[in-house]
Design an enzyme around this catalytic site. Sequence first.
Site: not given
Length: 327
Positions: A135, A180, A216, A246, A248
């Site tokens: 990030e 990432n 996300h 990741e 979701d």
Amino acid sequence: PPYLNDLARAAGKLWFGSATDQPGTGEDTNILYQEILNDTDIFGQITPANDMKFFATEPEQNVFNFTGGQVAVDIAQDHGKYLRCHNLVWVSQLADWVTNGNWTAETLTAVMKNHIQTLIIHWGDACYSWDVVNEALASNGSFSSSIWYDVIGPEYFFLAYQFAQEAVEATGKDIKLFYNDYGIEDTGNKTQALYALIQEMQSRGIQIDGVGLESHFEVGATPSLETQIAAKQGYVALGLEVAMTELDIRFIEANATNSTGFAMQAQNYYDSVSSCVQVDGCIGVTVWDFDDQYSWIPGTFPGQGAADLYNADFTRKPAYYAVGEAL
Ligand code: XIL
């Protein structure tokens, strides 16, 4: 039920996986949780959600703690799962001694180098890959403020991968180096900036093997199948692996968790996983934990949630079956 990892493998992927947050979080003592996590027909890969982060692994300068991270290593080895190691250089979840230190570019660079190289060498090829920098980019694609950026300057990013590359060479193993981030799953400004950054690394001979697309998403506002495919193809065209790291898909309004909402969430999961299935260089999909009881979403986005494949009581949602169909 559909066995998600078995289906992913049959589709030519390395894994369908999950993050896990062990130990001491409740997950470590919940029998139902453990049974599902350990079942490699369902999850062929794990990522420690917190236990390999800076605060956990170097709580005091040059005093390393591998205990929590080793739990993830052991789960992966005991059950024949891949492990993604996460992460080395990030703005968040640092140790206080880093955040509060009085650094020069030279002294903080030495801290970064020691941290990166110690962890990579310690766990060796127990890690399929490391998220070296996490990030680092703002939504407009420029570097975000962080202690690393503010003290060392943009060069911190390239140095991190050089230090990681040296450590991998010292192990003599094949350990992949990833970047990432979130907001790089569509074809917008941040993705375009990352393509350019990867090209700059390549022109400087700095190793990067893959990009982790966090994914996300929000129910009803998930990037389309076509958009997600196009973004992934861009990274693959640069010669990199892509992983969804990741995934979701959260409800931003709790009162939308009715059958219509769950059907839309299932469709959003279907499109997201399909985009990986349809791009050859996409190696696998990881959900950021699998059940709503232990999801990170309500703690970080108050009032939001129900983002995972299983309900809090470990019954499967429509989204679970939709993923099975996508694979
Ligand atoms: C999250 C964890 O799941 C939480 O338990 C923790 O409090 C904050 O971090 N992007 C990342 C992950 O790369 O490391 C984050 O994990 C979620 C967002």
